[in-house]
Design an enzyme around this catalytic site. Structure first.
Site, PDB file in Angstrom:
ATOM      1  N   GLY A   1      99.085  42.819 -59.728  1.00  0.00           N
ATOM      2  CA  GLY A   1      98.732  44.114 -60.280  1.00  0.00           C
ATOM      3  C   GLY A   1      97.745  44.912 -59.454  1.00  0.00           C
ATOM      4  O   GLY A   1      97.354  46.013 -59.847  1.00  0.00           O
ATOM      5  N   HIS A   2      97.321  44.423 -58.312  1.00  0.00           N
ATOM      6  CA  HIS A   2      96.345  45.162 -57.480  1.00  0.00           C
ATOM      7  C   HIS A   2      96.892  45.283 -56.068  1.00  0.00           C
ATOM      8  O   HIS A   2      96.555  44.480 -55.205  1.00  0.00           O
ATOM      9  CB  HIS A   2      95.006  44.431 -57.449  1.00  0.00           C
ATOM     10  CG  HIS A   2      93.901  45.249 -56.849  1.00  0.00           C
ATOM     11  ND1 HIS A   2      93.542  45.189 -55.521  1.00  0.00           N
ATOM     12  CD2 HIS A   2      93.080  46.165 -57.391  1.00  0.00           C
ATOM     13  CE1 HIS A   2      92.534  46.005 -55.285  1.00  0.00           C
ATOM     14  NE2 HIS A   2      92.232  46.607 -56.414  1.00  0.00           N
ATOM     15  N   PHE A   3      97.653  46.117 -55.733  1.00  0.00           N
ATOM     16  CA  PHE A   3      98.370  47.228 -56.303  1.00  0.00           C
ATOM     17  C   PHE A   3      99.832  46.862 -56.415  1.00  0.00           C
ATOM     18  O   PHE A   3     100.283  45.959 -55.722  1.00  0.00           O
ATOM     19  CB  PHE A   3      98.216  48.450 -55.405  1.00  0.00           C
ATOM     20  CG  PHE A   3      96.812  49.011 -55.383  1.00  0.00           C
ATOM     21  CD1 PHE A   3      96.397  49.873 -56.371  1.00  0.00           C
ATOM     22  CD2 PHE A   3      95.918  48.665 -54.385  1.00  0.00           C
ATOM     23  CE1 PHE A   3      95.123  50.406 -56.349  1.00  0.00           C
ATOM     24  CE2 PHE A   3      94.639  49.190 -54.363  1.00  0.00           C
ATOM     25  CZ  PHE A   3      94.239  50.059 -55.348  1.00  0.00           C
TER      26      PHE A   3
ATOM     27  N   PRO B   1     100.002  44.461 -52.565  1.00  0.00           N
ATOM     28  CA  PRO B   1      98.692  43.927 -52.956  1.00  0.00           C
ATOM     29  C   PRO B   1      97.665  43.980 -51.825  1.00  0.00           C
ATOM     30  O   PRO B   1      97.991  43.761 -50.668  1.00  0.00           O
ATOM     31  CB  PRO B   1      99.005  42.485 -53.346  1.00  0.00           C
ATOM     32  CG  PRO B   1     100.269  42.146 -52.646  1.00  0.00           C
ATOM     33  CD  PRO B   1     101.030  43.426 -52.507  1.00  0.00           C
ATOM     34  N   VAL B   2      96.437  44.318 -52.210  1.00  0.00           N
ATOM     35  CA  VAL B   2      95.295  44.255 -51.305  1.00  0.00           C
ATOM     36  C   VAL B   2      94.153  43.557 -52.039  1.00  0.00           C
ATOM     37  O   VAL B   2      94.100  43.529 -53.259  1.00  0.00           O
ATOM     38  CB  VAL B   2      94.842  45.649 -50.801  1.00  0.00           C
ATOM     39  CG1 VAL B   2      95.941  46.319 -50.000  1.00  0.00           C
ATOM     40  CG2 VAL B   2      94.385  46.524 -51.931  1.00  0.00           C
TER      41      VAL B   2
END
Length: 148
Positions: free
Chosen positions: A47-49, A53-54
């Site tokens: 969920g990030h992002f 993802p990062v």
């Protein structure tokens, strides 16, 4: 006698999934260098992002604090252990320049500004595998033994 890198790591009051130290490469009265590889299945990537993802900045700051302040503080005090440690972040100011993606290895380099009255203040940098600066800042923490 200086503690070994393994002895410092064994004293850390963290465990997975909130341990962000893999290795220590150098330690002295003036600073410390260590690494961490962000695993692709870290809990915070979901969920990030979406679809890209990062690593969240707060996690990068935590990695910098664990290596750059807590590990160095354990070395400097020589008396803190995970059973008797009281460790608290007292200040941080970090500037971010680029993202860290899942699977990436980072290196933390910390230089002591001062250590007195159990407060350690450091200038800390986090670099990617090419040596590029990911983020940097000043982080302070309090390290002391629990009273019996």
């Amino acid at each position: 006698m200086q503690p070994s890198f393994k002895a410092i790591l064994d004293q850390l009051p963290y465990s997975r999934p909130f341990l962000f130290v893999d290795t220590l490469e150098a330690v002295s009265e003036e600073g410390i260098t260590g690494t961490y590889r962000f695993k692709e299945d870290e809990y915070f990537y979901k969920g990030h992002f979406k679809n890209r993802p990062v690593t969240p900045g707060v996690i990068l700051t935590e990695c910098m604090a664990q290596i750059g302040v807590v590990c160095l503080g354990i070395f400097l005090t020589g008396t803190i252990s995970k059973e008797n440690a009281l460790i608290a972040l007292s200040h941080h100011e970090v500037t971010f320049y680029k993202a860290v993606v899942p699977g990436e290895l980072v290196t933390v380099v910390s230089k002591k500004i001062y250590f007195r009255f159990n407060k350690l203040k450091c200038k800390v940098q986090l670099r990617d595998p090419t040596g590029a600066l990911v983020c940097e800042g000043v982080i302070s923490g309090m390290l002391q033994k629990k009273s019996s």
